[in-house]
Scaffold this motif. Sequence first.
Motif, PDB file in Angstrom:
ATOM      1  N   ASP A   8       1.349  -1.806  -4.648  1.00 21.95           N
ATOM      2  CA  ASP A   8       0.224  -1.106  -4.957  1.00 21.95           C
ATOM      3  C   ASP A   8      -0.645  -1.318  -6.051  1.00 21.95           C
ATOM      4  OD1 ASP A   8      -1.175   1.608  -3.030  1.00 21.95           O
ATOM      5  OD2 ASP A   8      -1.864   1.139  -4.833  1.00 21.95           O
ATOM      6  N   PRO A   9      -1.894  -1.837  -6.222  1.00 26.08           N
ATOM      7  CA  PRO A   9      -2.424  -1.783  -7.492  1.00 26.08           C
ATOM      8  C   PRO A   9      -2.597  -0.578  -8.225  1.00 26.08           C
ATOM      9  CG  PRO A   9      -4.160  -2.015  -5.789  1.00 26.08           C
ATOM     10  CD  PRO A   9      -2.753  -1.883  -5.135  1.00 26.08           C
TER      11      PRO A   9
ATOM     12  N   LEU B 221       0.051  -1.156   4.996  1.00 27.69           N
ATOM     13  CA  LEU B 221      -0.315   0.358   4.995  1.00 27.69           C
ATOM     14  C   LEU B 221      -1.515   0.448   3.948  1.00 27.69           C
ATOM     15  CD1 LEU B 221       3.287   1.653   4.490  1.00 27.69           C
ATOM     16  CD2 LEU B 221       2.156   0.775   6.485  1.00 27.69           C
ATOM     17  N   THR B 222      -2.383  -0.506   3.948  1.00 24.74           N
ATOM     18  CA  THR B 222      -3.823  -0.565   3.106  1.00 24.74           C
ATOM     19  C   THR B 222      -4.828  -0.217   3.994  1.00 24.74           C
ATOM     20  OG1 THR B 222      -4.156  -2.954   3.646  1.00 24.74           O
ATOM     21  CG2 THR B 222      -2.743  -2.302   1.532  1.00 24.74           C
TER      22      THR B 222
ATOM     23  N   HIS C 148      -5.643   5.717  17.952  1.00 23.05           N
ATOM     24  CA  HIS C 148      -4.477   5.972  18.398  1.00 23.05           C
ATOM     25  C   HIS C 148      -4.407   6.440  20.009  1.00 23.05           C
ATOM     26  CE1 HIS C 148      -1.789   6.230  14.825  1.00 23.05           C
ATOM     27  NE2 HIS C 148      -2.479   7.045  14.214  1.00 23.05           N
TER      28      HIS C 148
ATOM     29  N   GLY D 173       0.805  -0.974   0.077  1.00 23.30           N
ATOM     30  CA  GLY D 173      -0.171  -0.242  -0.228  1.00 23.30           C
ATOM     31  C   GLY D 173       0.903   1.324  -0.088  1.00 23.30           C
TER      32      GLY D 173
ATOM     33  N   HIS E  75      -7.059  -5.272   5.709  1.00 25.58           N
ATOM     34  CA  HIS E  75      -5.989  -5.812   6.656  1.00 25.58           C
ATOM     35  C   HIS E  75      -5.629  -7.351   6.741  1.00 25.58           C
ATOM     36  CE1 HIS E  75      -5.078  -1.711   8.616  1.00 25.58           C
ATOM     37  NE2 HIS E  75      -4.708  -1.737   7.407  1.00 25.58           N
TER      38      HIS E  75
ATOM     39  N   SER F 108       1.992   3.943  15.952  1.00 22.08           N
ATOM     40  CA  SER F 108       2.935   4.840  15.626  1.00 22.08           C
ATOM     41  C   SER F 108       3.112   6.004  16.890  1.00 22.08           C
ATOM     42  CB  SER F 108       2.888   5.645  14.272  1.00 22.08           C
ATOM     43  OG  SER F 108       1.525   6.075  14.245  1.00 22.08           O
TER      44      SER F 108
ATOM     45  N   GLU G 118      -0.784  -1.273   9.993  1.00 18.58           N
ATOM     46  CA  GLU G 118      -1.100  -0.112  10.499  1.00 18.58           C
ATOM     47  C   GLU G 118      -2.455  -0.096  11.505  1.00 18.58           C
ATOM     48  OE1 GLU G 118      -0.789   2.835  10.888  1.00 18.58           O
ATOM     49  OE2 GLU G 118       0.983   3.360   9.842  1.00 18.58           O
ATOM     50  N   LYS G 119      -2.862   0.806  11.998  1.00 18.49           N
ATOM     51  CA  LYS G 119      -4.107   1.132  12.818  1.00 18.49           C
ATOM     52  C   LYS G 119      -5.224   1.240  11.991  1.00 18.49           C
ATOM     53  CE  LYS G 119      -4.320   5.249  11.987  1.00 18.49           C
ATOM     54  NZ  LYS G 119      -5.458   5.782  11.400  1.00 18.49           N
TER      55      LYS G 119
ATOM     56  N   ARG H 254      -0.232   5.957  -7.881  1.00 15.28           N
ATOM     57  CA  ARG H 254       0.688   5.964  -6.651  1.00 15.28           C
ATOM     58  C   ARG H 254       2.099   5.519  -6.831  1.00 15.28           C
ATOM     59  NH1 ARG H 254      -1.294   9.582  -3.503  1.00 15.28           N
ATOM     60  NH2 ARG H 254       0.083   8.766  -1.795  1.00 15.28           N
TER      61      ARG H 254
ATOM     62  N   GLY I  15      -0.279   4.695  -0.185  1.00 18.55           N
ATOM     63  CA  GLY I  15      -1.186   5.874  -0.226  1.00 18.55           C
ATOM     64  C   GLY I  15      -0.567   6.859   0.654  1.00 18.55           C
ATOM     65  N   GLU I  16      -1.332   7.638   1.379  1.00 20.20           N
ATOM     66  CA  GLU I  16      -0.813   8.760   2.297  1.00 20.20           C
ATOM     67  C   GLU I  16       0.159   8.237   3.455  1.00 20.20           C
ATOM     68  OE1 GLU I  16      -3.385  11.660   4.073  1.00 20.20           O
ATOM     69  OE2 GLU I  16      -4.653  11.571   2.486  1.00 20.20           O
ATOM     70  N   VAL I  17      -0.093   7.051   3.853  1.00 20.28           N
ATOM     71  CA  VAL I  17       0.694   7.059   4.707  1.00 20.28           C
ATOM     72  C   VAL I  17       2.105   6.078   4.452  1.00 20.28           C
ATOM     73  CG1 VAL I  17      -0.182   4.712   5.795  1.00 20.28           C
ATOM     74  CG2 VAL I  17       0.723   6.434   7.321  1.00 20.28           C
TER      75      VAL I  17
ATOM     76  N   HIS J 240     -12.285   2.744   2.982  1.00 22.08           N
ATOM     77  CA  HIS J 240     -11.617   2.522   4.155  1.00 22.08           C
ATOM     78  C   HIS J 240     -12.678   1.823   5.111  1.00 22.08           C
ATOM     79  CE1 HIS J 240      -7.815   4.491   4.086  1.00 22.08           C
ATOM     80  NE2 HIS J 240      -8.162   5.015   3.242  1.00 22.08           N
TER      81      HIS J 240
HETATM   82  N1  LIG Z   1       0.177   5.907  11.894  1.00 22.80           N
HETATM   83  C1  LIG Z   1      -0.553   6.571  11.349  1.00 22.80           C
HETATM   84  O1  LIG Z   1      -0.390   7.877  11.644  1.00 22.80           O
HETATM   85  C2  LIG Z   1      -1.651   6.504   9.974  1.00 22.80           C
HETATM   86  C3  LIG Z   1      -1.733   7.899   9.219  1.00 22.80           C
HETATM   87  C4  LIG Z   1      -2.559   7.797   8.006  1.00 22.80           C
HETATM   88  C5  LIG Z   1      -3.044   6.270   7.784  1.00 22.80           C
HETATM   89  N2  LIG Z   1      -2.926   5.247   8.552  1.00 22.80           N
HETATM   90  C6  LIG Z   1      -3.385   3.799   8.434  1.00 22.80           C
HETATM   91  O2  LIG Z   1      -2.918   3.306   7.006  1.00 22.80           O
HETATM   92  C7  LIG Z   1      -3.603   2.616   6.365  1.00 22.80           C
HETATM   93  C8  LIG Z   1      -3.645   3.219   5.130  1.00 22.80           C
HETATM   94  O3  LIG Z   1      -4.053   4.794   5.407  1.00 22.80           O
HETATM   95  P1  LIG Z   1      -3.791   5.644   4.185  1.00 22.80           P
HETATM   96  O4  LIG Z   1      -4.307   6.944   4.670  1.00 22.80           O
HETATM   97  O5  LIG Z   1      -2.450   5.629   3.535  1.00 22.80           O
HETATM   98  O6  LIG Z   1      -4.853   5.208   3.141  1.00 22.80           O
HETATM   99  P2  LIG Z   1      -4.816   5.533   1.236  1.00 22.80           P
HETATM  100  O7  LIG Z   1      -6.141   5.377   0.960  1.00 22.80           O
HETATM  101  O8  LIG Z   1      -4.204   6.918   0.971  1.00 22.80           O
HETATM  102  O9  LIG Z   1      -3.898   4.439   0.808  1.00 22.80           O
HETATM  103  C9  LIG Z   1      -3.977   2.992   0.739  1.00 22.80           C
HETATM  104  C10 LIG Z   1      -3.430   2.493  -0.418  1.00 22.80           C
HETATM  105  O10 LIG Z   1      -3.508   1.142  -0.590  1.00 22.80           O
HETATM  106  C11 LIG Z   1      -3.558   0.490  -1.640  1.00 22.80           C
HETATM  107  N3  LIG Z   1      -4.267  -0.669  -1.782  1.00 22.80           N
HETATM  108  C12 LIG Z   1      -5.268  -1.225  -1.492  1.00 22.80           C
HETATM  109  N4  LIG Z   1      -5.548  -2.344  -1.322  1.00 22.80           N
HETATM  110  C13 LIG Z   1      -4.231  -3.009  -1.510  1.00 22.80           C
HETATM  111  C14 LIG Z   1      -3.857  -4.268  -1.498  1.00 22.80           C
HETATM  112  N5  LIG Z   1      -4.471  -5.320  -1.569  1.00 22.80           N
HETATM  113  N6  LIG Z   1      -2.407  -4.663  -1.729  1.00 22.80           N
HETATM  114  C15 LIG Z   1      -1.542  -3.380  -2.049  1.00 22.80           C
HETATM  115  N7  LIG Z   1      -1.917  -2.132  -1.919  1.00 22.80           N
HETATM  116  C16 LIG Z   1      -3.334  -1.897  -1.804  1.00 22.80           C
HETATM  117  C17 LIG Z   1      -4.597   1.709  -2.290  1.00 22.80           C
HETATM  118  O11 LIG Z   1      -4.330   1.352  -3.740  1.00 22.80           O
HETATM  119  C18 LIG Z   1      -3.904   2.832  -1.894  1.00 22.80           C
HETATM  120  O12 LIG Z   1      -2.919   3.533  -2.629  1.00 22.80           O
HETATM  121  C19 LIG Z   1      -4.984   2.522   7.268  1.00 22.80           C
HETATM  122  O13 LIG Z   1      -5.140   1.628   7.881  1.00 22.80           O
HETATM  123  C20 LIG Z   1      -4.718   3.904   7.801  1.00 22.80           C
HETATM  124  O14 LIG Z   1      -5.690   3.826   9.134  1.00 22.80           O
HETATM  125  C21 LIG Z   1      -1.768   5.446   9.764  1.00 22.80           C
END
Ligand SMILES: NC(=O)c1ccc[n+]([C@@H]2O[C@H](COP(=O)([O-])OP(=O)(O)OC[C@H]3O[C@@H](n4cnc5c(N)ncnc54)[C@H](O)[C@@H]3O)[C@@H](O)[C@H]2O)c1
Length: 374
Positions: free
Chosen positions: A50-51, A86-87, A202, A25, A92, A138, A109-110, A55, A27-29, A183
Motif C-alpha cells: 500500500d503506498p 483490495l484497492t 453484492h 491495498g 483494479h 464475498s 474485490e467488487k 495504513r 484500506g478498510e477491507v 473510488h
Molecule cells: N467485500 C466487501 O464486503 C467489501 C467491503 C469494503 C470494500 N470492498 C472493496 O474493496 C476495495 C477497497 O475498498 P476499501 O474500502 O478498503 O478502500 P480504502 O480506500 O479504505 O482502501 C484502499 C487502499 O488501497 C490503497 N491503494 C490505492 N492504490 C493502490 C495501489 N496501486 N497499490 C496498492 N495499494 C493501493 C490505498 O492507499 C488504500 O489504503 C474496493 O473495491 C471496495 O469496493 C469490499
Amino acid sequence: MQAFSEPRPAPASPIAEPMTVALVGFGEVGVVHHHAYRNSPAVRLVGVADPNPARLALIDPADGVPTYARLEDMLAEQKPQIACVLTPAATHEDVVRACAQAGAHVLCEKPLALSEASAEAMIAACREAGVKLSYGSSYRHLPAVREARRLIAEDAIGRVRLLQEQAVGGTGPKAQRPMGPVHYPVGGPGGTGMGLVDHGVHLIDIFGWLIGDHVRGVFGRGNRTGEPLGVEFLTLTFDGGAVGQLVYDDGVFPTTLPGEGLFSWGGFWDAAGYHAGGQWAAHPGCIHVHGERGALRIFHYANALFLNDADGLRQIPVEDRPAPHHFAAQIEAFVEDIRADAAPATPAEAGVEALRVLLAAYESDGRRTVAIPG
Ligand SMILES: NC(=O)c1ccc[n+]([C@@H]2O[C@H](COP(=O)([O-])OP(=O)(O)OC[C@H]3O[C@@H](n4cnc5c(N)ncnc54)[C@H](O)[C@@H]3O)[C@@H](O)[C@H]2O)c1
C-alpha cells in the motif's frame, strides 16, 4: 437462538501446505482480509502493499508480514501464488494486470471494474498470463446466504417470485459520507458505501446466484459522484419471471421500532480497523426471499436465517463462521479451485454480469427499462 462464540477454524485441508497470498491495498477491507486469513489453514500471508505508510503502520510488526510501499517490489520479492486486489475499483485494471504479469492468480474485490471494457481487459490480461481471476463476491461465502441457497435449490420454499433488500435510514444528509472520486470518478456511479455501486453490486450478484437465474430487465437509478445524493433503487426482472428489488438511502431517518435490530455475532470494521466481538445492529443487513410455498429472511452479517412456511416461523441453524470469516471462506474456495486447476467457482464473468446490470441502472435513470441480452 445461536450462542455467541468464537468462529471455528475451517476444516483442515487434506493438503497441508498453505498457498502464499499477498494483499494489494490495506484500506478498510484490507484490514478484514488480513484478520480473516490469520485463522485460515489454506493460506500464508507473505506481503502487504500500500503506498500509504499510515495504513501499513496498522500492521503489528509481531505478525512478521513484510510490507511494501510499491506493489512491484512486493511481487518481485515475494512471488505470491495469489494476489488479492483490495484497492479502489478505479485502480483494479492496472493492479490486476501487474499481479497477473507477475504470475499470481488474482482475487479481485467488487465492483470488478467501472466499465465492461475495463473488466474484459482484466480477464484478457489474466488469460494471457495463464493465471486465474476470481471475482470477490464475498456475500456468496456468508453462511446464512449459503444455507438459504441450499434450501432454495432443495425447493424448500417453492418457486421464488420476489427478492428484496432495503437499507434506508441514517441521521440525515449531513451525516452521509460519499465514497469520493478516488473510488468512483466524477460523473460515474458513486454515492455512499451503502448505495448501489458499492453495496448493491453484492446483492445484484447474490440474487441471481440464490435462484440460479440471470437478469434480463433493469429499471433503476443510482447516485453519481459529484452530484447531490438521493434515493437509489433498482428493480430487476429475471429470465424465469422472478423480481429483485433494492432500495437504499442513508440520508434520511429510519422507521425502525424498538427490538427490530439483531445481534451480529461477527466483529465489524470501519476505517479505524477491525473490531472483534459482536455488536447490536439496529439495521442488520437483511435479504427477503419470497417463494410460492415459503419465505426466507437472511440476516447475512448477523449470521442468522429464518424460514416461514405453512409449518410456521423457525430459525434455521447455519455454520458458525460469521463475518468477517466469509473472507477466509472465499480465499479457501479459490485455493481449492487453483489446486484442482478448475475455473474459479466465482469467476470474473460473474463480476462482469453484475457490473452490466449495475451500469444498466444508471442508463435507466429512473425513466425506462433497460434490457440485458441473454
Ligand atoms: N467485500 C466487501 O464486503 C467489501 C467491503 C469494503 C470494500 N470492498 C472493496 O474493496 C476495495 C477497497 O475498498 P476499501 O474500502 O478498503 O478502500 P480504502 O480506500 O479504505 O482502501 C484502499 C487502499 O488501497 C490503497 N491503494 C490505492 N492504490 C493502490 C495501489 N496501486 N497499490 C496498492 N495499494 C493501493 C490505498 O492507499 C488504500 O489504503 C474496493 O473495491 C471496495 O469496493 C469490499
